[in-house]
Enzyme design. Sequence first.
Site, PDB file in Angstrom:
ATOM      1  N   GLU A  55      48.592  17.451  10.428  1.00  0.00           N
ATOM      2  CA  GLU A  55      48.386  16.331  11.360  1.00  0.00           C
ATOM      3  C   GLU A  55      47.045  15.649  11.075  1.00  0.00           C
ATOM      4  OE1 GLU A  55      49.371  19.380  12.323  1.00  0.00           O
ATOM      5  OE2 GLU A  55      51.425  18.934  12.899  1.00  0.00           O
TER       6      GLU A  55
ATOM      7  N   GLN B 173      33.451  30.498   3.134  1.00  0.00           N
ATOM      8  CA  GLN B 173      33.175  29.313   3.959  1.00  0.00           C
ATOM      9  C   GLN B 173      33.208  29.705   5.437  1.00  0.00           C
ATOM     10  OE1 GLN B 173      36.518  26.767   4.139  1.00  0.00           O
ATOM     11  NE2 GLN B 173      35.378  24.901   4.556  1.00  0.00           N
TER      12      GLN B 173
ATOM     13  N   SER C 192      38.393  33.166   4.714  1.00  0.00           N
ATOM     14  CA  SER C 192      39.051  33.719   3.530  1.00  0.00           C
ATOM     15  C   SER C 192      38.021  34.414   2.643  1.00  0.00           C
ATOM     16  CB  SER C 192      39.711  32.609   2.710  1.00  0.00           C
ATOM     17  OG  SER C 192      40.576  31.865   3.507  1.00  0.00           O
TER      18      SER C 192
ATOM     19  N   SER D 279      35.177  27.633  10.490  1.00  0.00           N
ATOM     20  CA  SER D 279      36.037  27.693  11.677  1.00  0.00           C
ATOM     21  C   SER D 279      35.572  28.754  12.659  1.00  0.00           C
ATOM     22  CB  SER D 279      37.472  28.015  11.274  1.00  0.00           C
ATOM     23  OG  SER D 279      37.942  27.064  10.359  1.00  0.00           O
TER      24      SER D 279
ATOM     25  N   GLU E 155      37.018  20.686  -0.590  1.00  0.00           N
ATOM     26  CA  GLU E 155      38.063  21.650  -0.227  1.00  0.00           C
ATOM     27  C   GLU E 155      39.435  21.017  -0.418  1.00  0.00           C
ATOM     28  OE1 GLU E 155      38.025  22.939   3.924  1.00  0.00           O
ATOM     29  OE2 GLU E 155      39.201  24.690   3.360  1.00  0.00           O
TER      30      GLU E 155
END
Length: 428
Positions: A388, A143, A178, A146, A261
Amino acid sequence: MSDEMDAFVAEAREFLEANATRRDVPSTEVEWGRGEDRITYFGDDPPEVDARKVAAAREWQRRRYDAGFGWITGPPQYGGRGLPNVADLVYDALEAEYDVPDTSVLSLIGLGMIGPTILAHGQEPVKDRYLPAMYRGEVIACQLFSEPAAGSDLASLETTAVRDGDEWVITGQKVWTSIAHHAQIGMALCRTAPDKPKHKGITAFIVDMSAPGVDVRPLRQMSGGAEFNEVFLDEVRVPDDHRLGEVDGGWRVALTTLMNERASVGGEGAGPAARAVSPPFLTAVLKAHGRLGDAAARRRLAELAADQIATEYLNLQAVRRLRAGAQPGPEASVSKLMYAQNLTRGAHFAAEIAGPRLIADTGEWGTFSWNELLLSTPALRILGGTEEIMKNILAERVLGLPKEPGIDSTTPFRELRRSGQGRAGGKA
Ligand SMILES: Cc1cc2nc3c(=O)[nH]c(=O)nc-3n(C[C@H](O)[C@H](O)[C@H](O)COP(=O)(O)OP(=O)(O)OC[C@H]3O[C@@H](n4cnc5c(N)ncnc54)[C@H](O)[C@@H]3O)c2cc1C
């Protein structure tokens, strides 16, 4: 049970008996002091051991697939078996009785997140080429979301894709990717329209990880392993038929992946880590350290057990929805939040009971072995959306509390970057 399901169970049992060994201790029971005591989450195997495990995972997935158990609910036109989701649950329960290779390198990201996204948004050539190969264990997917300046605020990503005839040219940097070092394909989110608001100028692509211009560099995490990477993309060419969804419509595609995910991480109920923090195993930890009579410890364990049961029910609900073809909803975010918290609490509980025995490897069973999981728990709060952000989703979508102020839903991305804004909001 219907005749059809009886036949399915008999067929699955026959396959497992012929291809795997039945566990002598059922996965739900614990025999303290017996077998390997290593409690891995990310693992810190040397490359040759890692490579062996990946090969074993692929081989097991191939055998499962060839026997008709690799993609039980998938559409037959792409190699699935087209059975209802209950067959999947039944097969999983049967397989849990056997010792089989860990296939999470395939299932967590590729089959859990990217496969469903390709199925929902891919063009026919990509579906035909990759879905059967992924579910047969030949193609591992990663993936590529990020970036150094886009994590929780994923829509601020800066990797660009520029159209050039029938191809796109991708340039930028991804991070925390990853298993990119094992992957044959990656799903990349790229900025295609900097003049549009940030969520409206993103397009999703499937990238061949062996294409010229793709450079994968491992990053070592504090638990010892190097399971994620930086990925540099330098003018990587991708055919237009590898685009997922509409041009500039990549945010919708990304949401499919992100929701899957959370369901994939939150629903990760098996494996050595989950078994280690299960109430029977933690009770065995108490017993082994002479603390069964410790009322405070027992109460903490009971509270954790109650939360684990609640999470399990939430997962079951999410899995049923998913397997019935519905998109995962905010319950998947709550599952992810709870799963990470339960695992963290379980690891810290055991660490507290083991006390100083945790510090040095004296060979005493079930003591030093907790370190690997302990050192992995901070990452669990972050991966797949931080704690969060999951709480924000819970607050807004489940409890109906007011949304966080959004400063940038209409401003063109280019202007946001110029003014240094665009870091508010959060994934999803
Ligand atoms: C083990 C691991 C594996 C990963 N694998 C992948 C992968 O395969 N592919 C991939 O693309 N990414 C992957 N990631 C990246 C992961 O998705 C991001 O790290 C995550 O989304 C957080 O982004 P960030 O690290 O940039 O932190 P930031 O977004 O910069 O957050 C920093 C801190 O600020 C808080 N924060 C941010 N925004 C808000 C807000 N709106 N409200 C309240 N608090 C806020 C966060 O909760 C966090 O505590 C992985 C991460 C880990 C740890």
